[in-house]
Design a protein around this motif. Structure first.
Motif: not given
Length: 281
Positions: A72-75, A109-118, A188-192, A271-275
């Motif tokens: 709903g917010d572009g992801q 290319q894609a901007e992706i978030y995944i949890p902080n596995f550490t 981790g825990g950030e968008y890259h 979570r993916v903001k764009y591809a």
């Protein structure tokens, strides 16, 4: 009326359109704009349904919006869930494939978030998020690894926020080769932003390049001369590839089977903001 206009602006500004890149045009993109809870655009994506592959994964991939839906917010959220004694998740593949023409460069290319596995590794045991691509020949009867594979981003709690970019292909002797692999650490825990570039601008297959990037910075490359065989290089750099995004559960890469402590739901999501796919001008 001012409040309504302000809220509308905030909603629109939350849509994360693919950024422009100097010297490139966007030839395909998805900003995942849409109603919260809605499915992805089926003119752009297809779902893989079923167990998936032979990596020892245990999830069943579904088309259920519980496993993949717009935020709903572009992801788009890709969400592993417990289901009885097992797990469900989603694997999204682009409907089309794209190749890099001679004398051009192309970027997935894609901007992706995944949890902080550490942060608490035991919570994420057996979760295996990935952004990758396979040769379109796989959809036309060429079995893996002869179709070629680019692993652009994949990790698990065993990797402790290290990404491993890898090529999989069939070598000149007909054997699976996965020796070309580069690692990079991320927070981790950030968008890259994760990307792979095919660069054929030199016009010589031996100096063609496959280059991996984290947040716009190169961290690994493979050239045609390193692979050393034109037919093999065509598998890897000349044929069309289709994009894949998923969260798998289980398999040796991800630490084996999930247990009672493995989390599910949004906290475990990718979570993916764009591809986007770019081609040089």
């Amino acid at each position: 009326m001012l409040l309504i206009a302000t809220l509308a602006f905030l909603f629109l500004s939350a849509v994360f359109a693919a950024p422009s890149l100097d010297g490139y045009s966007i030839i395909w993109a998805d900003d995942f704009d849409g109603t919260r809870g809605a499915a992805v655009d089926l003119s752009k994506w297809k779902y893989q349904v079923g167990v998936g592959n032979t990596n020892g994964e245990e999830q069943v991939y579904t088309t259920d919006p519980a496993n993949a839906h717009l935020s709903g917010d572009g992801q788009v959220y890709i969400i592993p869930m417990r289901s009885g004694d097992g797990w469900t998740s989603a694997r999204l593949e682009t409907q089309k494939g794209w190749n890099c023409p001679a004398k051009k460069a192309m970027i997935f290319q894609a901007e992706i978030y995944i949890p902080n596995f550490t942060n608490n590794p035991s919570k994420y045991k057996s979760l295996w998020p990935a952004f990758w691509a396979k040769g379109i020949s796989n959809r036309n009867g060429v079995s893996w690894p002869g179709c070629g594979e680019w692993d652009i981003f994949e990790t698990s709690y065993l990797r402790s926020n290290w990404n491993q970019g890898t090529l999989h292909f069939k070598d000149a002797n007909g054997q699976h080769n996965s020796t070309f692999s580069g690692r990079v650490q991320y927070t981790g825990g950030e968008y890259h932003t994760w990307a792979l570039k095919v660069d054929r601008r030199d016009g010589d297959w031996q100096t063609d390049k496959l280059i991996w990037y984290l947040d716009g910075k190169e961290y690994y490359r493979v050239t045609g001369s390193q692979v050393g065989n034109l037919d093999v290089w065509k598998q890897l750099a000349w044929q069309p590839y289709f994009m894949i995004m998923q969260v798998a559960v289980g398999g040796g890469y991800a630490g084996g089977s999930p247990d009672a402590g493995t989390i599910e739901g949004l906290e475990a999501s990718m979570r993916v903001k764009y591809a986007a796919i770019y081609q040089s001008n």
